[in-house]
Design an enzyme around this catalytic site. Sequence first.
Site, PDB file in Angstrom:
ATOM      1  N   HIS A 170      -3.518   6.100   3.747  1.00  0.00           N
ATOM      2  CA  HIS A 170      -4.291   4.933   3.323  1.00  0.00           C
ATOM      3  C   HIS A 170      -3.739   3.642   3.911  1.00  0.00           C
ATOM      4  CE1 HIS A 170      -5.876   1.909   0.390  1.00  0.00           C
ATOM      5  NE2 HIS A 170      -6.892   2.740   0.279  1.00  0.00           N
ATOM      6  N   SER A 189     -11.232  -0.836  -0.507  1.00  0.00           N
ATOM      7  CA  SER A 189      -9.953  -0.836   0.214  1.00  0.00           C
ATOM      8  C   SER A 189     -10.139  -1.141   1.687  1.00  0.00           C
ATOM      9  CB  SER A 189      -9.267   0.529   0.085  1.00  0.00           C
ATOM     10  OG  SER A 189      -8.616   0.661  -1.149  1.00  0.00           O
ATOM     11  N   ASP A 191       0.851  -1.190   0.000  1.00  0.00           N
ATOM     12  CA  ASP A 191       0.000   0.000   0.000  1.00  0.00           C
ATOM     13  C   ASP A 191       0.883   1.235   0.000  1.00  0.00           C
ATOM     14  OD1 ASP A 191      -2.270   1.862   0.936  1.00  0.00           O
ATOM     15  OD2 ASP A 191      -3.256  -0.089   0.982  1.00  0.00           O
TER      16      ASP A 191
END
Length: 525
Positions: free
Chosen positions: A196, A351, A157
């Site tokens: 994220h 996600s 990620d």
Amino acid sequence: MSEDGTPHMKRRRFLQATSALGLAGAFGGVASATPGRNPGPKEDEILVGVAQGRDSPSDVVESAVPGNARIVHENKTLSYVAVQFPSDASETARENFIDAVTKKDRVKYAEQNATHQTLLTPNDPRFGDQYAPQQVNADTAWDTTLGSSSVTVAVVDTGAQYDHPDLSGNFASNPGYDFADDDSDPYPDVLSDEYHGTHVSGIAGGVTDNGTGTAGISDSSLINGRALDESGSGSTADIADAIEWAADQGADVINLSLGGGGYTSTMKNAVSYATNNGALVVAAAGNDGSSSVSYPAAYSECLAVSALDPDETLASYSQYGDSVELAAPGTNVLATTTEARGSYEQLSGTSMATPVVSGVAGLALAQWDLTNTELRDHLKATAVDVGLSSDKQGSGRVDAANAVGTEPGSGDGGDGGSGDSTTTTASGSLSSSYDYDDYSYSWSYSGPSKVVVELDGPSDADFDLYVNTGTTTNASPSNYDYASYTTDSQESITIDNPDDSTAMQVDVDSYSGSGSYDLTITEYK
């Protein structure tokens, strides 16, 4: 067609699996309940413990049981009986029995059959603000296991703030590698923009029951392959390298909350490599709401995850399609974020759904010894049908309590089947890039639930695997329904609910090099 353009006109070998049924393991060491005894609390019962001897516990206690009561259960191993009184019996009657029976020789104790409840509500102060762990019944699973540091979940990620107070306890001492900047530190470059990966990590493996913030799904060991930069973008090469690295680190689960770019052989080879090296690759279906799943989730090696709203309907943004295998909560999921953004925030997307599945996979591995293929099947077999079509939920919404509490292969759940399987292996050799072998496999079961075709070839050659179903036409590099063609000779194809109207056609093809190989076909009832 072979590489020189000549048609495949080679010999054809016919395979029929020999009987090698692997029945699902029965529950061992569990005493069956006495007929007529309901599950749950039994407040009308007294348990009487008896010292071991030649007589059974019932024989010792029977004479002390009053006429309005009866022995309803006996456990000879633990040497006790349960004596049930009518529901309208007074507390005095039970106390009198306890007083009388404990005067008998060999009676060690007599006590109420007390009611026990699950006790673990994590002390994370914002657990009450969360819904995702509760929706997948993680809080029930936690009464059995919070997870294990011996299970590794790799998050490929953006960078992750691995020193976050609610993450640092689960991040490995060597937290990862930065493939975006090509250095050994996967920490975010810009904490306010690059959050994220921290959020995804917190969903899958934020520290549970530590008196801080939120609860992650599992207390697995986390590692981070930083392959996306602060803008949230990354190259195929960086992501593929991070996947390979994660597999080489021994990751049990690799989380890919990313997508886009379409089909690429590089990414396909990366997820194949990870799968062949024992990792379960879990990937997000995508967020444009379309009826097809994005890559990398669409690769057969990846377990594709769609996103649900809190009411367990499909989220409007979630992509869906035949490749979806599981669904999980993905809308307004509260988890860790970088401290520059306030440490915790709600985010939405496939996600967010994906690390829920990765976290449940970590819990399952803490409880059961499973290969990545077995783990994938187990998660699907223990999923809960939330009333959506299979292209929207796959096998259903992932369920942590079922995954931890159901013995793998027991036959419970959607895709688990009966646990029966049969395996056959053929050996051969190819002499050059012009060589290939074709096989025709006759099915052992009517309507098999799954078939796995695996190729184990020489390390110094590149052999590929092609499969056709529902036709008598030979498979080949130019004519196939399913293929696995990594850059080595370790190939695997998994087909759920294969078309068994004709024999399955299998082609082992040398792209380059020569040597011996083993072809293994495992069919599941």
